[in-house]
Design a protein around this motif. Sequence first.
Motif, PDB file in Angstrom:
ATOM      1  N   CYS A 108       0.786  -1.200   0.046  1.00  0.00           N
ATOM      2  CA  CYS A 108       0.008  -0.079   0.144  1.00  0.00           C
ATOM      3  C   CYS A 108       0.970   1.204  -0.081  1.00  0.00           C
ATOM      4  N   ARG A 109       0.690   1.946  -1.095  1.00  0.00           N
ATOM      5  CA  ARG A 109       1.648   3.241  -1.411  1.00  0.00           C
ATOM      6  C   ARG A 109       1.441   4.349  -0.321  1.00  0.00           C
ATOM      7  N   ILE A 110       2.261   4.602   0.532  1.00  0.00           N
ATOM      8  CA  ILE A 110       2.288   5.991   1.250  1.00  0.00           C
ATOM      9  C   ILE A 110       3.620   6.818   0.955  1.00  0.00           C
ATOM     10  N   GLN A 111       3.724   7.606   0.150  1.00  0.00           N
ATOM     11  CA  GLN A 111       5.064   8.382  -0.541  1.00  0.00           C
ATOM     12  C   GLN A 111       4.506   9.585  -1.003  1.00  0.00           C
ATOM     13  N   GLY A 112       5.079  10.572  -0.105  1.00  0.00           N
ATOM     14  CA  GLY A 112       5.024  11.993  -0.779  1.00  0.00           C
ATOM     15  C   GLY A 112       3.474  12.408  -0.959  1.00  0.00           C
ATOM     16  N   TYR A 147       7.303  -5.501  -2.602  1.00  0.00           N
ATOM     17  CA  TYR A 147       6.419  -5.807  -1.641  1.00  0.00           C
ATOM     18  C   TYR A 147       6.024  -4.661  -0.583  1.00  0.00           C
ATOM     19  N   LEU A 148       6.990  -3.631  -0.277  1.00  0.00           N
ATOM     20  CA  LEU A 148       6.844  -2.697   0.830  1.00  0.00           C
ATOM     21  C   LEU A 148       6.520  -1.333   0.222  1.00  0.00           C
ATOM     22  N   TYR A 149       5.497  -0.751   0.243  1.00  0.00           N
ATOM     23  CA  TYR A 149       5.049   0.480  -0.163  1.00  0.00           C
ATOM     24  C   TYR A 149       4.907   1.530   0.798  1.00  0.00           C
ATOM     25  N   ARG A 150       5.108   1.319   2.184  1.00  0.00           N
ATOM     26  CA  ARG A 150       4.505   2.200   3.366  1.00  0.00           C
ATOM     27  C   ARG A 150       5.901   2.817   3.714  1.00  0.00           C
ATOM     28  N   GLU A 151       6.410   3.637   2.745  1.00  0.00           N
ATOM     29  CA  GLU A 151       8.047   4.228   3.079  1.00  0.00           C
ATOM     30  C   GLU A 151       7.799   5.460   4.027  1.00  0.00           C
ATOM     31  N   VAL A 332       4.886 -10.638 -20.384  1.00  0.00           N
ATOM     32  CA  VAL A 332       3.828 -10.556 -19.451  1.00  0.00           C
ATOM     33  C   VAL A 332       3.979  -9.460 -18.290  1.00  0.00           C
ATOM     34  N   VAL A 333       3.161  -8.642 -18.101  1.00  0.00           N
ATOM     35  CA  VAL A 333       3.259  -7.511 -16.933  1.00  0.00           C
ATOM     36  C   VAL A 333       2.070  -8.011 -15.877  1.00  0.00           C
ATOM     37  N   ALA A 334       2.312  -8.233 -14.852  1.00  0.00           N
ATOM     38  CA  ALA A 334       1.319  -8.644 -13.674  1.00  0.00           C
ATOM     39  C   ALA A 334       1.309  -7.899 -12.641  1.00  0.00           C
ATOM     40  N   GLY A 335       1.371  -6.240 -12.593  1.00  0.00           N
ATOM     41  CA  GLY A 335       1.793  -5.573 -11.519  1.00  0.00           C
ATOM     42  C   GLY A 335       0.609  -5.075 -11.053  1.00  0.00           C
ATOM     43  N   MET A 336      -0.817  -5.725 -10.704  1.00  0.00           N
ATOM     44  CA  MET A 336      -1.867  -5.101 -10.287  1.00  0.00           C
ATOM     45  C   MET A 336      -2.593  -5.849  -8.991  1.00  0.00           C
ATOM     46  N   GLY A 337      -1.174  -6.345  -8.169  1.00  0.00           N
ATOM     47  CA  GLY A 337      -1.718  -7.062  -6.943  1.00  0.00           C
ATOM     48  C   GLY A 337      -2.101  -6.346  -5.619  1.00  0.00           C
ATOM     49  N   GLY A 338      -2.177  -5.005  -5.787  1.00  0.00           N
ATOM     50  CA  GLY A 338      -2.706  -4.240  -4.615  1.00  0.00           C
ATOM     51  C   GLY A 338      -2.399  -2.912  -4.727  1.00  0.00           C
ATOM     52  N   THR A 339      -1.040  -2.493  -5.341  1.00  0.00           N
ATOM     53  CA  THR A 339      -0.706  -1.013  -5.195  1.00  0.00           C
ATOM     54  C   THR A 339      -1.281  -0.078  -6.091  1.00  0.00           C
ATOM     55  N   GLN A 340      -1.688   1.119  -5.754  1.00  0.00           N
ATOM     56  CA  GLN A 340      -2.199   2.041  -6.821  1.00  0.00           C
ATOM     57  C   GLN A 340      -2.172   1.817  -8.054  1.00  0.00           C
ATOM     58  N   LEU A 341      -3.300   1.541  -8.992  1.00  0.00           N
ATOM     59  CA  LEU A 341      -3.132   1.291 -10.251  1.00  0.00           C
ATOM     60  C   LEU A 341      -2.572   2.466 -11.124  1.00  0.00           C
ATOM     61  N   ALA A 342      -1.968   2.042 -12.278  1.00  0.00           N
ATOM     62  CA  ALA A 342      -1.486   2.916 -13.180  1.00  0.00           C
ATOM     63  C   ALA A 342      -2.598   3.356 -14.107  1.00  0.00           C
ATOM     64  N   ASN A 343      -2.136   4.572 -14.771  1.00  0.00           N
ATOM     65  CA  ASN A 343      -3.257   5.128 -15.774  1.00  0.00           C
ATOM     66  C   ASN A 343      -3.374   3.805 -16.941  1.00  0.00           C
TER      67      ASN A 343
END
Length: 410
Positions: A108-112, A147-151, A332-343
């Motif tokens: 879960c992203r917490i950054q800036g 794995y870790l986005y709560r920076e 294959v790109v599979a970066g959609m596991g939970g972090t804020q999605l891209a445009n």
Amino acid sequence: MSRIALMTTALAISSLCCAETLTPAWVELGDANRVIARVIIDGGACPAIQIDGTSRPMDQRSPVPAGFRPLCESTIPATASKASVNGQALVLPVRDFKNALVLGDTGCRIQGNRIQACNDPVAWPFKKVAALAAAENPQLIVHVGDYLYREEECPKEAQDKCAGSKSGDNWETWREDFFTPAAELLRAAPWAFVRGNHESCARSWRGWFYYLDPGPWTGACTEVSAAYTIQSINPPITMFDTSTASDNNMSTDAVKKLSDALSRVADRKGWIAAHHPFWAVRLDNASNKPDNGNKGLQQVWSDAKPKGFDLILSGHTHLFELLTFDTLPVQVVAGMGGTQLANPLPRSLGGVSVGSSMVMSGDSRTDFGYLVLSKNTTGWDLSLKSAASQITLRCSIRGHDAQCPSAAQR
């Protein structure tokens, strides 16, 4: 010895041998045929592992870095038929696996100014995604990194989104961002862990190297880990560390280091897993149109000239992509596991240029979820599944070709 003394001794022994486990035990795959059981404890002695009826204590991974809880581990022989820790049966690797689950970018992203609503299971659905994925009964799980986005600490003005959240490279944050939401999935199948850029030496490397990296723990950060191939499964998967890669303007030295690392495994066959996609489309920040991807990593691939890979598994971009080319492996790109999605990208990407290559066929989706690869008689079927338990895309992969004839019926 008096009865009281005997009881005191028994209690002391009990407290030493029965440390509280803070996670389920999990199995991860390392270089060659190495299979490792791991569990995190709250202190005391490591629990025993039972392998084919024989019990022996697990080893503590030492030294324990400051701010972390101890990890216990044990190598499981390739010939083992069953193993358990504290009564929890471990799922051992199936050599010719029939299905694999792939997901990444799960924290879960917490950054800036980018603050995700970590306390909202819809805005950060990793726990639900992991539970749904576990119910697939996979034989292999590949996490493609980050794995870790709560920076950073939750800002005062964002308490409605992330109040009480931990931050930084320590046990509490790794527990919140990965180990607690992934608990059901951890016990479901053997894991292959990819290192992402969030696990670089400038970020959360301690948790990565201590808890997840299958190699020896040295207490120091390695800038570019040596690539290795998991050979306990078929097809084998080569794990490639791109944590030092940048999205723009990679230096000549950075490109060379990664080219040298890839050159050492350029003759390998099977799949390759790397956090950053070598050959993928992304949005140009200025024009908001698809551009031709990471030029530095494309140069790495061109310099190393790998020939035997059929499939590249990646994350980093927070969405799903499946791209085919004329002579390159399927990406294959599979970066959609939970972090804020891209445009979102255009759903159809055929005809888009990526480096010096053109996408022959390509599909993209922007939904939280995971993908399942299921083996058939001629290749692999890919099912893209959302956090709403829906199949949003079905594709077939045959060597360097992939077809996604239509979106699945909802």
